[in-house]
Design a protein around this motif. Structure first.
Motif, PDB file in Angstrom:
ATOM      1  N   ALA A 144       0.832  -1.200   0.000  1.00 40.04           N
ATOM      2  CA  ALA A 144       0.000   0.000   0.000  1.00 40.04           C
ATOM      3  C   ALA A 144       0.874   1.259   0.000  1.00 40.04           C
ATOM      4  O   ALA A 144       0.523   2.266  -0.618  1.00 40.04           O
ATOM      5  CB  ALA A 144      -0.941  -0.004   1.201  1.00 40.04           C
ATOM      6  N   GLY A 145       2.010   1.191   0.682  1.00 34.06           N
ATOM      7  CA  GLY A 145       2.938   2.326   0.685  1.00 34.06           C
ATOM      8  C   GLY A 145       3.471   2.618  -0.704  1.00 34.06           C
ATOM      9  O   GLY A 145       3.643   3.776  -1.083  1.00 34.06           O
ATOM     10  N   LEU A 146       3.738   1.571  -1.479  1.00 29.55           N
ATOM     11  CA  LEU A 146       4.187   1.761  -2.857  1.00 29.55           C
ATOM     12  C   LEU A 146       3.096   2.439  -3.683  1.00 29.55           C
ATOM     13  O   LEU A 146       3.374   3.360  -4.462  1.00 29.55           O
ATOM     14  CB  LEU A 146       4.592   0.427  -3.487  1.00 29.55           C
ATOM     15  CG  LEU A 146       5.065   0.499  -4.937  1.00 29.55           C
ATOM     16  CD1 LEU A 146       6.319   1.352  -5.067  1.00 29.55           C
ATOM     17  CD2 LEU A 146       5.313  -0.909  -5.470  1.00 29.55           C
ATOM     18  N   ALA A 147       1.859   2.017  -3.498  1.00 32.53           N
ATOM     19  CA  ALA A 147       0.749   2.646  -4.215  1.00 32.53           C
ATOM     20  C   ALA A 147       0.637   4.117  -3.825  1.00 32.53           C
ATOM     21  O   ALA A 147       0.475   4.986  -4.691  1.00 32.53           O
ATOM     22  CB  ALA A 147      -0.560   1.911  -3.925  1.00 32.53           C
ATOM     23  N   ALA A 148       0.738   4.409  -2.538  1.00 32.11           N
ATOM     24  CA  ALA A 148       0.646   5.804  -2.073  1.00 32.11           C
ATOM     25  C   ALA A 148       1.805   6.637  -2.607  1.00 32.11           C
ATOM     26  O   ALA A 148       1.622   7.787  -3.000  1.00 32.11           O
ATOM     27  CB  ALA A 148       0.624   5.851  -0.546  1.00 32.11           C
ATOM     28  N   VAL A 172       7.281   1.353  10.956  1.00 32.08           N
ATOM     29  CA  VAL A 172       8.093   2.511  11.338  1.00 32.08           C
ATOM     30  C   VAL A 172       9.139   2.852  10.288  1.00 32.08           C
ATOM     31  O   VAL A 172       9.771   3.891  10.360  1.00 32.08           O
ATOM     32  CB  VAL A 172       8.788   2.302  12.709  1.00 32.08           C
ATOM     33  CG1 VAL A 172       7.754   2.219  13.811  1.00 32.08           C
ATOM     34  CG2 VAL A 172       9.674   1.073  12.693  1.00 32.08           C
ATOM     35  N   GLY A 173       9.318   1.980   9.315  1.00 36.25           N
ATOM     36  CA  GLY A 173      10.281   2.250   8.246  1.00 36.25           C
ATOM     37  C   GLY A 173       9.674   3.152   7.201  1.00 36.25           C
ATOM     38  O   GLY A 173       8.476   3.414   7.194  1.00 36.25           O
ATOM     39  N   VAL A 174      10.478   3.624   6.319  1.00 34.29           N
ATOM     40  CA  VAL A 174       9.976   4.489   5.248  1.00 34.29           C
ATOM     41  C   VAL A 174      10.125   3.816   3.895  1.00 34.29           C
ATOM     42  O   VAL A 174      10.139   4.463   2.869  1.00 34.29           O
ATOM     43  CB  VAL A 174      10.695   5.859   5.263  1.00 34.29           C
ATOM     44  CG1 VAL A 174      10.343   6.634   6.516  1.00 34.29           C
ATOM     45  CG2 VAL A 174      12.193   5.706   5.132  1.00 34.29           C
ATOM     46  N   LYS A 175      10.197   2.513   3.902  1.00 28.24           N
ATOM     47  CA  LYS A 175      10.372   1.785   2.648  1.00 28.24           C
ATOM     48  C   LYS A 175       9.046   1.194   2.204  1.00 28.24           C
ATOM     49  O   LYS A 175       8.172   0.904   3.007  1.00 28.24           O
ATOM     50  CB  LYS A 175      11.408   0.674   2.811  1.00 28.24           C
ATOM     51  CG  LYS A 175      11.006  -0.362   3.842  1.00 28.24           C
ATOM     52  CD  LYS A 175      12.072  -1.404   4.037  1.00 28.24           C
ATOM     53  CE  LYS A 175      11.697  -2.404   5.076  1.00 28.24           C
ATOM     54  NZ  LYS A 175      10.348  -2.911   5.068  1.00 28.24           N
ATOM     55  N   ASN A 176       8.893   1.054   0.910  1.00 29.46           N
ATOM     56  CA  ASN A 176       7.712   0.465   0.300  1.00 29.46           C
ATOM     57  C   ASN A 176       8.199  -0.463  -0.799  1.00 29.46           C
ATOM     58  O   ASN A 176       9.238  -0.213  -1.388  1.00 29.46           O
ATOM     59  CB  ASN A 176       6.843   1.547  -0.355  1.00 29.46           C
ATOM     60  CG  ASN A 176       6.567   2.702   0.564  1.00 29.46           C
ATOM     61  OD1 ASN A 176       5.882   2.542   1.546  1.00 29.46           O
ATOM     62  ND2 ASN A 176       7.105   3.871   0.254  1.00 29.46           N
ATOM     63  N   GLY A 177       7.450  -1.492  -1.121  1.00 27.77           N
ATOM     64  CA  GLY A 177       7.883  -2.309  -2.242  1.00 27.77           C
ATOM     65  C   GLY A 177       7.056  -3.543  -2.481  1.00 27.77           C
ATOM     66  O   GLY A 177       6.260  -3.967  -1.646  1.00 27.77           O
TER      67      GLY A 177
END
Length: 190
Positions: A144-148, A172-177
């Motif tokens: 979902a973070g990658l989509a955002a 808590v990380g700032v990675k998406n994938g």
């Protein structure tokens, strides 16, 4: 970043056009990364999420993505999320009931889950001033973070981790994938 221009020099050859002037800039990007600890986040009396969403200005437009395994384990959670936003119509707008997405590492196996969220972001007019909230385990938060991060070159994203591992890692990380070509997190952003 160095840019060079080429033009065809006849007979299919490329010749370099040299420039006498150079533009060079240093670009710095500052981000605020906050980790907030809260119990009962979707209790209508809990103002933590309300205050975070209102921090962006006017009524926050929100799309929620909910881990399917979590939805099965807590059948009332999707309804509680709807009730939370219904209780605060002047401040928050839930644009659609929570999207239920498959949980677990298999959600990161293909681009289709990201595309499904992109389609919902488009359909519900989520923009850079809106929020995508992901609730679930680490794999769902990563996807979902990658989509955002890739819709509108970044919509506001809130992660609500629900497993011990996701609380220590993707929450808590700032990675998406997502995974691709047999490699874990091959396609991703920070």
């Amino acid at each position: 970043c160095v840019c060079a221009c080429y033009r065809h020099g006849g007979f299919g050859k490329l010749e370099t056009i040299e420039f006498m002037d150079l533009i060079e800039r240093t670009i710095r990007v500052n981000w605020q990364h906050r980790v907030v600890f809260a119990d009962g986040i979707f209790d209508p009396g809990n103002k933590v999420l309300h205050d975070i969403l209102r921090g962006g200005g006017g009524p926050g437009r929100v799309l929620v993505v909910l881990d399917g395994d979590l939805a099965l384990a807590q059948p009332g959670l999707a309804g509680a999320i709807v009730n939370y936003f219904t209780a605060q119509p002047d401040a928050l707008t839930l644009v659609h009931p929570p999207m239920i997405c498959q949980g677990g590492e298999q959600i990161k196996a293909a681009w289709s889950s990201v595309a499904e969220i992109h389609a919902a972001i488009n359909r519900h007019h989520i923009d850079r001033h809106s929020y995508l909230i992901a609730v679930g385990g680490g794999a769902l938060l990563d996807m979902a973070g990658l989509a955002a991060a890739t819709a509108h070159r970044g919509v506001r994203h809130i992660r609500i981790p629900t497993t011990t591992l996701s609380q220590c890692d993707s929450g808590v990380g700032v990675k998406n994938g997502i995974n691709a070509f047999g490699k874990k997190n091959f396609i991703g952003t920070f």
